[in-house]
Design a protein around this motif. Structure first.
Motif, short mmCIF file in Angstrom:
data_model
loop_
_atom_site.label_atom_id
_atom_site.label_comp_id
_atom_site.label_asym_id
_atom_site.label_seq_id
_atom_site.Cartn_x
_atom_site.Cartn_y
_atom_site.Cartn_z
N THR A 1 0.84 -1.21 0.00
CA THR A 1 0.00 0.00 0.00
C THR A 1 0.86 1.24 0.00
O THR A 1 2.05 1.20 0.32
CB THR A 1 -0.93 0.05 1.22
OG1 THR A 1 -0.15 0.05 2.41
CG2 THR A 1 -1.88 -1.12 1.24
N SER A 2 0.27 2.34 -0.33
CA SER A 2 1.02 3.58 -0.40
C SER A 2 1.24 4.18 0.98
O SER A 2 1.60 3.47 1.90
CB SER A 2 0.31 4.56 -1.33
OG SER A 2 -1.00 4.79 -0.88
N LYS A 3 0.96 5.42 1.12
CA LYS A 3 1.31 6.14 2.34
C LYS A 3 0.53 5.74 3.58
O LYS A 3 1.00 5.94 4.68
CB LYS A 3 1.14 7.64 2.12
CG LYS A 3 2.15 8.23 1.18
CD LYS A 3 1.99 9.73 1.14
CE LYS A 3 3.07 10.36 0.29
NZ LYS A 3 2.98 11.81 0.31
N SER A 4 -0.64 5.17 3.44
CA SER A 4 -1.47 4.91 4.62
C SER A 4 -0.78 3.99 5.62
O SER A 4 -0.79 4.25 6.82
CB SER A 4 -2.83 4.34 4.22
OG SER A 4 -2.66 3.09 3.58
N SER A 5 -0.16 2.93 5.16
CA SER A 5 0.52 2.02 6.07
C SER A 5 1.75 2.68 6.69
O SER A 5 2.01 2.52 7.88
CB SER A 5 0.94 0.74 5.32
OG SER A 5 1.41 -0.23 6.21
N LEU A 6 2.47 3.45 5.90
CA LEU A 6 3.66 4.14 6.40
C LEU A 6 3.28 5.21 7.42
O LEU A 6 3.93 5.33 8.46
CB LEU A 6 4.42 4.76 5.23
CG LEU A 6 5.72 5.47 5.56
CD1 LEU A 6 6.69 4.53 6.25
CD2 LEU A 6 6.34 6.05 4.31
N GLU A 7 2.23 5.96 7.16
CA GLU A 7 1.79 6.99 8.10
C GLU A 7 1.34 6.36 9.41
O GLU A 7 1.64 6.88 10.49
CB GLU A 7 0.68 7.82 7.48
CG GLU A 7 1.17 8.73 6.38
CD GLU A 7 0.05 9.38 5.59
OE1 GLU A 7 -1.14 9.06 5.84
OE2 GLU A 7 0.37 10.20 4.72
N SER A 8 0.62 5.26 9.33
CA SER A 8 0.19 4.56 10.55
C SER A 8 1.40 4.06 11.33
O SER A 8 1.43 4.13 12.55
CB SER A 8 -0.72 3.38 10.20
OG SER A 8 -1.92 3.83 9.65
N LEU A 9 2.39 3.54 10.61
CA LEU A 9 3.60 3.05 11.26
C LEU A 9 4.30 4.17 12.02
O LEU A 9 4.71 4.00 13.17
CB LEU A 9 4.54 2.44 10.22
CG LEU A 9 5.83 1.89 10.80
CD1 LEU A 9 5.58 0.54 11.45
CD2 LEU A 9 6.88 1.78 9.73
N ASN B 1 6.79 1.11 -0.73
CA ASN B 1 7.65 1.88 0.15
C ASN B 1 8.93 1.10 0.46
O ASN B 1 9.02 -0.09 0.21
CB ASN B 1 6.91 2.27 1.44
CG ASN B 1 6.30 1.07 2.12
OD1 ASN B 1 6.99 0.08 2.34
ND2 ASN B 1 5.03 1.15 2.45
N ASP B 2 9.92 1.79 0.98
CA ASP B 2 11.21 1.19 1.33
C ASP B 2 11.27 0.96 2.84
O ASP B 2 12.08 1.55 3.54
CB ASP B 2 12.35 2.10 0.90
CG ASP B 2 12.47 2.23 -0.60
OD1 ASP B 2 12.23 1.21 -1.28
OD2 ASP B 2 12.80 3.31 -1.08
N MET B 3 10.40 0.09 3.32
CA MET B 3 10.31 -0.14 4.76
C MET B 3 11.62 -0.66 5.34
O MET B 3 11.99 -0.30 6.46
CB MET B 3 9.18 -1.12 5.05
CG MET B 3 8.72 -1.08 6.48
SD MET B 3 8.15 0.54 7.02
CE MET B 3 6.73 0.77 6.01
N ASP B 4 12.35 -1.47 4.59
CA ASP B 4 13.62 -1.97 5.08
C ASP B 4 14.60 -0.83 5.34
O ASP B 4 15.29 -0.81 6.36
CB ASP B 4 14.22 -3.01 4.14
CG ASP B 4 14.31 -2.55 2.70
OD1 ASP B 4 13.64 -1.57 2.33
OD2 ASP B 4 15.05 -3.19 1.93
N LYS C 1 16.03 0.36 9.01
CA LYS C 1 17.49 0.43 9.21
C LYS C 1 17.90 1.82 9.69
O LYS C 1 18.69 1.96 10.62
CB LYS C 1 18.22 0.09 7.92
CG LYS C 1 19.72 0.06 8.06
CD LYS C 1 20.39 -0.35 6.76
CE LYS C 1 21.90 -0.35 6.94
NZ LYS C 1 22.59 -0.70 5.70
N ASP C 2 17.35 2.86 9.06
CA ASP C 2 17.67 4.24 9.45
C ASP C 2 17.28 4.53 10.89
O ASP C 2 17.92 5.33 11.57
CB ASP C 2 16.99 5.23 8.52
CG ASP C 2 17.58 5.25 7.12
OD1 ASP C 2 18.66 4.66 6.91
OD2 ASP C 2 16.93 5.84 6.22
#
Length: 71
Positions: A10-18, A46-49, A53-54
């Motif tokens: 998914t796009s930004k929604s999962s990243l924003e929730s994270l 997205n580049d979750m990995d 890491k960051d």
């Protein structure tokens, strides 16, 4: 310990929730944080990995469809 799951397809929604839950965990002294990216068999949005890491967090990818990352 804080265990967070996110949808890699998914796009930004999962990243924003994270990001929200990472802040909540930090504010409440979660200690160890592990991110699990699901749906690794699909195209990643997205580049979750890299994000994990960051931030110095443990990170794993899984796919229920292909069985990758599931023991």
């Amino acid at each position: 310990m804080l265990l967070l799951f996110c949808d890699l397809s998914t796009s930004k929604s999962s990243l924003e929730s994270l990001e929200y839950w990472l802040r909540e965990g930090k504010d409440n002294g979660a200690g160890l944080v592990v991110i699990v990216g699901s749906k690794s068999d699909m195209k990643k949005i997205n580049d979750m990995d890299k994000i994990a890491k960051d931030k110095g967090l443990m990170y794993f990818e899984t796919s229920a469809k292909s069985g990758d990352g599931i023991n």
